[in-house]
Design a protein around this motif. Structure first.
Motif, PDB file in Angstrom:
ATOM      1  N   ASN A 674       0.949   2.763  10.372  1.00  0.00           N
ATOM      2  CA  ASN A 674       0.777   2.488   8.949  1.00  0.00           C
ATOM      3  C   ASN A 674       1.738   1.363   8.581  1.00  0.00           C
ATOM      4  O   ASN A 674       2.959   1.546   8.553  1.00  0.00           O
ATOM      5  N   PRO A 675       1.240   0.182   8.357  1.00  0.00           N
ATOM      6  CA  PRO A 675       2.142  -0.929   8.033  1.00  0.00           C
ATOM      7  C   PRO A 675       2.952  -0.694   6.764  1.00  0.00           C
ATOM      8  O   PRO A 675       4.007  -1.301   6.553  1.00  0.00           O
ATOM      9  N   SER A 676       2.469   0.239   5.929  1.00  0.00           N
ATOM     10  CA  SER A 676       3.188   0.485   4.674  1.00  0.00           C
ATOM     11  C   SER A 676       4.532   1.138   4.909  1.00  0.00           C
ATOM     12  O   SER A 676       5.420   1.117   4.060  1.00  0.00           O
ATOM     13  N   SER A 701       5.501 -10.863   1.811  1.00  0.00           N
ATOM     14  CA  SER A 701       4.488 -10.342   0.882  1.00  0.00           C
ATOM     15  C   SER A 701       4.766  -8.890   0.589  1.00  0.00           C
ATOM     16  O   SER A 701       5.527  -8.235   1.282  1.00  0.00           O
ATOM     17  N   SER A 702       4.100  -8.374  -0.372  1.00  0.00           N
ATOM     18  CA  SER A 702       4.243  -6.970  -0.769  1.00  0.00           C
ATOM     19  C   SER A 702       3.621  -6.083   0.270  1.00  0.00           C
ATOM     20  O   SER A 702       2.773  -6.494   1.072  1.00  0.00           O
ATOM     21  N   LEU A 703       4.025  -4.807   0.256  1.00  0.00           N
ATOM     22  CA  LEU A 703       3.505  -3.847   1.231  1.00  0.00           C
ATOM     23  C   LEU A 703       2.053  -3.529   1.003  1.00  0.00           C
ATOM     24  O   LEU A 703       1.339  -3.118   1.914  1.00  0.00           O
ATOM     25  N   ASP A 704       1.577  -3.650  -0.225  1.00  0.00           N
ATOM     26  CA  ASP A 704       0.171  -3.301  -0.500  1.00  0.00           C
ATOM     27  C   ASP A 704      -0.801  -4.327   0.034  1.00  0.00           C
ATOM     28  O   ASP A 704      -1.938  -4.039   0.336  1.00  0.00           O
ATOM     29  N   SER A 705      -0.314  -5.556   0.161  1.00  0.00           N
ATOM     30  CA  SER A 705      -1.239  -6.605   0.610  1.00  0.00           C
ATOM     31  C   SER A 705      -0.865  -7.163   1.974  1.00  0.00           C
ATOM     32  O   SER A 705      -1.174  -8.300   2.266  1.00  0.00           O
ATOM     33  N   ILE A 706      -0.136  -6.387   2.766  1.00  0.00           N
ATOM     34  CA  ILE A 706       0.295  -6.898   4.069  1.00  0.00           C
ATOM     35  C   ILE A 706      -0.902  -7.041   5.011  1.00  0.00           C
ATOM     36  O   ILE A 706      -1.847  -6.228   4.977  1.00  0.00           O
ATOM     37  N   ASP A 707      -0.839  -8.085   5.810  1.00  0.00           N
ATOM     38  CA  ASP A 707      -1.924  -8.355   6.778  1.00  0.00           C
ATOM     39  C   ASP A 707      -1.549  -7.738   8.130  1.00  0.00           C
ATOM     40  O   ASP A 707      -0.412  -7.891   8.594  1.00  0.00           O
ATOM     41  N   VAL A 708      -2.481  -7.035   8.731  1.00  0.00           N
ATOM     42  CA  VAL A 708      -2.219  -6.344   9.997  1.00  0.00           C
ATOM     43  C   VAL A 708      -1.911  -7.346  11.091  1.00  0.00           C
ATOM     44  O   VAL A 708      -1.036  -7.141  11.933  1.00  0.00           O
ATOM     45  N   GLN A 709      -2.600  -8.479  11.110  1.00  0.00           N
ATOM     46  CA  GLN A 709      -2.370  -9.478  12.148  1.00  0.00           C
ATOM     47  C   GLN A 709      -0.957 -10.052  12.066  1.00  0.00           C
ATOM     48  O   GLN A 709      -0.261 -10.193  13.070  1.00  0.00           O
ATOM     49  N   GLU A 710      -0.520 -10.314  10.816  1.00  0.00           N
ATOM     50  CA  GLU A 710       0.824 -10.826  10.636  1.00  0.00           C
ATOM     51  C   GLU A 710       1.866  -9.794  11.035  1.00  0.00           C
ATOM     52  O   GLU A 710       2.909 -10.087  11.595  1.00  0.00           O
ATOM     53  N   PHE A 711       1.508  -8.522  10.728  1.00  0.00           N
ATOM     54  CA  PHE A 711       2.429  -7.430  11.067  1.00  0.00           C
ATOM     55  C   PHE A 711       2.605  -7.334  12.589  1.00  0.00           C
ATOM     56  O   PHE A 711       3.733  -7.194  13.080  1.00  0.00           O
ATOM     57  N   ILE A 712       1.553  -7.464  13.327  1.00  0.00           N
ATOM     58  CA  ILE A 712       1.637  -7.346  14.793  1.00  0.00           C
ATOM     59  C   ILE A 712       2.414  -8.533  15.367  1.00  0.00           C
ATOM     60  O   ILE A 712       3.236  -8.395  16.282  1.00  0.00           O
ATOM     61  N   LYS A 713       2.178  -9.725  14.843  1.00  0.00           N
ATOM     62  CA  LYS A 713       2.916 -10.899  15.310  1.00  0.00           C
ATOM     63  C   LYS A 713       4.420 -10.738  15.048  1.00  0.00           C
ATOM     64  O   LYS A 713       5.258 -11.115  15.856  1.00  0.00           O
ATOM     65  N   GLN A 714       4.723 -10.139  13.870  1.00  0.00           N
ATOM     66  CA  GLN A 714       6.130  -9.934  13.543  1.00  0.00           C
ATOM     67  C   GLN A 714       6.775  -8.974  14.518  1.00  0.00           C
ATOM     68  O   GLN A 714       7.892  -9.205  14.994  1.00  0.00           O
ATOM     69  N   ARG A 715       6.078  -7.872  14.835  1.00  0.00           N
ATOM     70  CA  ARG A 715       6.627  -6.903  15.775  1.00  0.00           C
ATOM     71  C   ARG A 715       6.774  -7.519  17.173  1.00  0.00           C
ATOM     72  O   ARG A 715       7.693  -7.205  17.927  1.00  0.00           O
TER      73      ARG A 715
END
Length: 786
Positions: A674-676, A701-715
């Motif tokens: 859950n990216p949130s 960006s805010s947690l409500d509008s986070i992009d999954v692709q960006e989240f994975i790249k960040q991790r």
């Protein structure tokens, strides 16, 4: 001269001997002499030497007591004082031919045969007896054996066997014979052969020069004389007196030609034939004689006219050349007592050269006398066919056979049934009248036809018996009611519509078509009207089962029973009642059965007990394989430490199962699911990190509008920059369920439990995905309607 055996040879021997001594049998040497003149120097001239000689001759077969003189060798150096020595070498020298070394005389010591050796090659030489030096060079000469007539002519191929056609013209060549003579053909007449005939005249002749044998008479007939033995003589010396001769035998056979027409020995013949003779049997033979042989005597017999040409036939036996007379129709002495036939015998192979000797056929008359014999009774028909109804009482008359004595006496006839089979015992016959009766009650459906044999014999002569076949047909009566043609498995679908045909039935009747071919179907009138199904008679010996309702439910009632009444069109009319079993099943939209009760489903699927056992056995085997596989997986433990022999670079193999959901020390993937929840960075819990501050990256960006692709790249970037990661690659799994659906839950758990008045029939049109839903609401609707 003792070696000469006739005046001619005496002259030859004298001339040869004298001439040979003077000229042929001497070798002379001519030498030039040198004079010595006093006071003059001696002059030497080159001597000229030469052997002057020709062939020597010696007669063969010399039989005298003294050696035969052949010739003389002589050199000019020989002064007669014995100083010259003559030497003879070569073929036969010293054995056959001897030489006087002083005089040079040559003699033959043996009797020679020219046919064995014609000449001898020898060598002559003259030497000085004192010094052994040659006075003359060695010279070659020939002694030729002179021929005399000492061999008779011979026929090397005799005796001879030859054939010549009879009736040949005079001078026809038969054979050429040849005799050979071993004497010298180039000297005198010793090998000159002349032929003559010693035996066989005046029938044959021989050419004296060529030896060709020819016929000497016209029309030599083989039937008069077939074999001839001819002796041929061959004589040398051109046939003169004193010549030698040889002979051979030539056996000549005259071959046959068709020059003799056939002739019957008699112009009238008579033949006795009993009237009991069987049709097709041979009743007599006749033969025309022909003096020829082989194919020239082949013959064909025909009946050219006569009142018996339709009753008798004739054929030819090729081996015996006889005419075989056969019977074509039965004879009856009481109707006709004799027949007359004109029979012709003709050759089949004609030789037109001798047609003037014909005609090559002959005719004779044959009278046939029919003999009277006591015949068995004769039935009026060759066979009988009778009929009787089934279920007829014992003793019912079936029919009557009739036979009479064909003889003039017309004796009384007695009848009886021949008991060859069990069927013959089902009928009896009156011995006097020939009436056949039943001996049991017959059922046409069991046996529709019987065959028996009836015999008739004369009372005065019981040994004369005749037989006739009788066929008895069992006629049908309407004694069997109709019944269904087979057991029907009828299925009705739950979604069936009113008036729908669910089954077509037919019937059968053991009776024949006259008593049961027309069937009528109806429901049992004694029962009330069936609200579920009805029956329609199709007027073609079939009936259709139709539905009367719109829907059927398995939960309410899964089996219906429908009584059906079937009647035939016979007299009297018979009927029977049968009950049809109808099962309710769930079907597809196109009417295919999907499921019924277990018994009905298995029955409709056509699975036998053996098939069910096979299916269960396969399931048990699969379960056993699965259990065995799991057991082996659990028992197999591979070592964590790699063998020293297994060298791999930068690869570390380990096997760590982990603790499952309760293992809180493993990866915490809550933030990844859950990216949130990813407000802050959480350290890895599988290793101890070093005390070091790592810069953190906060999402922009805010947690409500986070992009999954960006989240994975960040991790991924954090994992690359983390200094506490182990020195091997690790796999991180991300599973993101997504946000909550705006449509909310479609679960029926919170739905109201009250029934609705809405019609859910449209669910059946939505496709197979909503099939279960359509069935659920369809059953609820059906129960509410019921």
């Amino acid at each position: 001269i003792t070696s000469c055996i006739c005046p001619v040879l005496v002259c030859l021997c004298f001339v040869q001997r004298c001439y040979g001594a003077a000229h042929h049998g001497s070798i002379k040497v001519t030498r030039n002499q040198t004079k010595h003149v006093e006071g003059e120097t001696e002059v030497h001239h080159r001597p000229k030497r030469g052997w002057v000689w020709n062939q020597f001759f010696v007669l063969e077969e010399h039989m005298g007591p003294d050696p035969q003189y052949v010739g003389k060798l002589h050199s000019n150096s020989d002064k007669g004082d014995g100083s010259v020595k003559y030497i003879l070498t070569g073929e036969g020298a010293g054995t056959i031919f001897i030489i006087d070394d002083t005089t040079g005389d040559i003699h033959s010591t043996k009797s020679l045969d020219r046919e064995q050796k014609t000449h001898y090659v020898l060598h002559a030489q003259a030497i000085d007896r004192r010094t052994n030096k040659p006075l003359e060079p060695e010279s070659e000469f020939i002694i030729k054996v002179q021929d005399i007539n000492d061999n008779a002519p011979k026929f090397t191929d005799g005796p001879y066997i030859v054939t010549v056609p009879e009736m040949s013209e005079m001078g026809t060549s038969v054979l050429q014979v040849t005799a050979t003579d071993a004497d010298d053909p180039t000297y005198g007449n010793s090998a000159r052969v002349v032929y003559s005939i010693l035996q066989g005249q005046p029938y044959f002749s021989v050419d004296p020069k060529t030896g060709v044998i020819r016929t000497a008479l016209h029309n030599m007939d083989r039937e008069a004389r077939e074999h001839y033995s001819v002796v041929i003589q061959a004589k040398d010396m051109a046939g003169q007196v004193g010549g030698l001769s040889g002979s051979t035998t030539v056996n000549i056979t005259l071959t046959d030609v068709n020059d003799n027409p056939p002739r019957f020995p008699q112009k009238h013949y008579q033949l006795y034939v009993p009237e009991s003779a069987q049709v097709g049997s041979a009743v007599g033979k006749i033969k025309a004689n022909d003096a020829d042989t082989g194919s020239n005597a082949d013959m064909k017999y025909t009946i050219i006219n006569g009142d018996g040409s339709g009753v008798f036939s004739i054929s030819t036996d090729k081996e015996t050349r006889e005419g075989i007379l056969s019977l074509k129709k039965p004879l009856n002495y009481e109707k006709k007592k004799s027949y007359t036939l004109n029979i012709e015998g003709a050759n089949t192979h004609l030789d037109f050269r001798f047609s003037h000797l014909g005609p090559f056929k002959d005719v004779t008359m044959l009278k046939i006398i029919v003999g009277d014999v006591d015949e068995p009774p004769l039935f009026t028909m060759p066979s009988y066919v009778m009929e009787v109804y089934e279920n007829a009482k014992i003793g019912t008359a079936v029919g009557t056979v009739t036979a009479q004595d064909p003889d003039i006496a017309n004796s009384l006839v007695r009848y009886f049934v021949v008991h060859n089979t069990e069927e013959d015992r089902y009928f009896t016959i009156d011995a006097s009248t020939g009436t056949i009766k039943t001996a049991k009650i017959f059922d046409r459906e069991e046996t529709p036809w019987y065959n028996i044999t009836v015999a008739a014999s004369e009372i005065d002569n019981p040994g004369l018996v005749s037989h006739v076949p009788v066929g008895i047909r069992i006629l049908d009566v309407n004694d069997n009611p109709p019944e269904l043609a087979r057991e029907y498995e009828i299925v009705v679908c739950e979604n069936a519509k009113p008036g729908q045909v669910i089954q077509t039935i037919s019937a059968t009747d053991k009776d024949n078509s006259a008593n049961g071919a027309r069937f009528h179907f109806s429901l049992d009138e004694g029962l009330s009207m069936n609200p579920n199904f009805t029956l329609r008679n199709n007027e073609d010996n079939t009936a259709s089962i139709l539905t009367r309702r719109r829907r059927y439910s398995r939960t309410t009632q899964d089996v219906y029973y429908l009584p059906v009444l079937i009647s035939d069109g016979g007299t009297p009319t018979l009927s029977s009642s049968s009950t049809l079993t109808i099962r309710v099943c769930a079907c597809e939209q196109d009417g295919r059965v999907r499921t019924c009760h277990a018994e009905a489903f298995l029955s409709s699927a056509g699975l036998s007990t053996g098939a069910l056992i096979a299916i269960l056995l396969c399931v048990v085997i699969l379960l056993a394989i699965v259990v065995l596989f799991i057991t082996l997986r659990r028992s197999k433990k591979e070592p964590l430490i790699i063998s020293e022999e297994d060298v791999r670079e930068n690869v570390v193999t380990y096997d760590d199962e982990g603790g499952g959901e309760e293992d809180t020390e493993a990866f915490d993937i809550t933030a990844l699911r859950n990216p949130s929840a990813a407000e802050e960075l959480k350290y890895r819990r599988d290793i101890r990190p070093e005390v070091k501050h790592v810069p953190r990256h906060h999402p922009s960006s805010s947690l409500d509008s986070i992009d999954v692709q960006e989240f994975i790249k960040q991790r991924l970037a954090e994992a690359d920059l983390d200094p506490s990661v182990p020195p091997y690659d690790s796999l991180q799994t991300y599973a993101y369920e997504g946000h909550r659906s705006e449509a909310g839950s479609i679960s029926s758990l919170d739905s109201a439990t009250t029934h609705s008045d809405q019609d859910y029939n449209y669910l059946g049109d939505w496709g197979p995905e909503f099939k279960k839903l359509a069935e659920l609401y369809g059953e609820i609707e059906s129960e509410r309607t019921t």
